[in-house]
Design a protein around this motif. Structure first.
Motif, PDB file in Angstrom:
ATOM      1  N   ASN A 116      -2.935   5.801   5.525  1.00  0.00           N
ATOM      2  CA  ASN A 116      -4.015   6.194   4.634  1.00  0.00           C
ATOM      3  C   ASN A 116      -5.368   6.361   5.316  1.00  0.00           C
ATOM      4  N   SER A 144      -8.937   7.355  -3.528  1.00  0.00           N
ATOM      5  CA  SER A 144      -8.196   6.880  -4.703  1.00  0.00           C
ATOM      6  C   SER A 144      -9.110   6.013  -5.557  1.00  0.00           C
ATOM      7  N   LYS A 161      -7.807   2.817   1.285  1.00  0.00           N
ATOM      8  CA  LYS A 161      -8.503   3.911   0.611  1.00  0.00           C
ATOM      9  C   LYS A 161     -10.001   3.617   0.506  1.00  0.00           C
TER      10      LYS A 161
END
Length: 270
Positions: A116, A144, A161
């Protein structure tokens, strides 16, 4: 509305399914030259054909594992054969594992972080020097809402994130003087617009069992804690409801926007 993306070279990672696929198609509809990156060659071939049908100035698929540190240079070389890279959409991401942090396997932490966040760092690091030299470019990172509120039973994913969001802001400060804009979009729950077009590696592909395995271990109390509601008449966004904002941020129509993180949550975080 003309987004002035015609013939601009745009790299989209994680492009063979869900949000990435929708972004590639939206950019194609604007006449961009799309460089779609993924691991599923069959899904990539379908995507290229669909991009060309949408009006892409050009469309190519690069089979690459973004966890391989050598991949960004390979992708950049193929992209620059079409022209200077003007747009980068760092879409690759997902959760490797889910559950409570106290029960987590430390050996899996770095997998979530690298998927990520590490992939964003490496791909951006490869593309950025050219953008800085030309004093032109737009980077859009897919974060996110997990980074904003913390997704229950996804502690490492949420933290990774969050790093994407922070990186977006500080990079915008660094490269704004060079004519490069950096923004992020933070989707809530998103499902593929066309489930029939799922790639083999997508976490939404039922064959991978990502969601079914997690659901089996969730108690009713945990389910209640995870529960959120939207205010738009449906619980999930379709991928093309996310891709429109990404395409806008990648375009000259957003030339006065940088360093922002935009939630797309249907009001779920209200």
């Amino acid at each position: 509305m003309d987004f002035h993306l015609r013939d601009k070279v745009a790299i989209v990672t994680g492009a063979t399914a869900n949000i990435g696929r929708a972004v590639a198609l939206d950019l194609s509809a604007e006449g961009a030259k799309v460089v779609a990156v993924g691991r599923d060659a069959e899904a990539g071939a379908r995507l290229v054909a669909d991009c060309k049908d949408c009006g892409a100035g050009e469309a190519i698929f690069i089979a690459a594992d973004m966890l391989d540190p050598a991949s960004p240079a390979k992708i950049l070389e193929a992209a620059e054969a079409l022209g200077p890279v003007e747009v980068l959409v760092n879409n690759i991401g997902g959760n490797v594992d889910q559950g409570f942090f106290v029960d987590s396997d430390p050996a899996k932490w770095m997998a979530d972080i690298d998927l990520n966040f590490g992939t964003v760092l490496r791909m951006t690091h490869a593309v950025l020097p050219g953008m800085v030299e030309r004093k032109s470019g737009a980077i859009v990172n897919v974060g996110s809402t997990a980074a904003l509120v913390g997704d229950y039973m996804l502690p490492v994913y949420s933290a990774a994130k969050g790093a994407v969001h922070s990186f977006t802001i500080v990079l915008a400060k660094e490269v704004g003087q060079h004519g490069v804009r950096v923004n992020a979009v933070a989707p809530y729950a998103t499902i593929p617009t066309d489930p029939a077009q799922l790639s083999k590696g997508s976490r939404f592909n039922p064959e991978n069992g990502m969601f079914s395995k997690g659901a089996a271990s969730v108690r009713e109390e945990d389910r209640a804690i995870r529960q959120r509601r939207t205010f738009v008449g449906k619980p999930f966004a379709s991928s093309d409801e996310i891709s429109g904002l990404i395409t806008f941020l990648a375009s000259n129509r957003a030339s006065f926007i940088t360093g922002q993180v935009y939630p797309v949550d249907g009001g779920a975080l209200l």
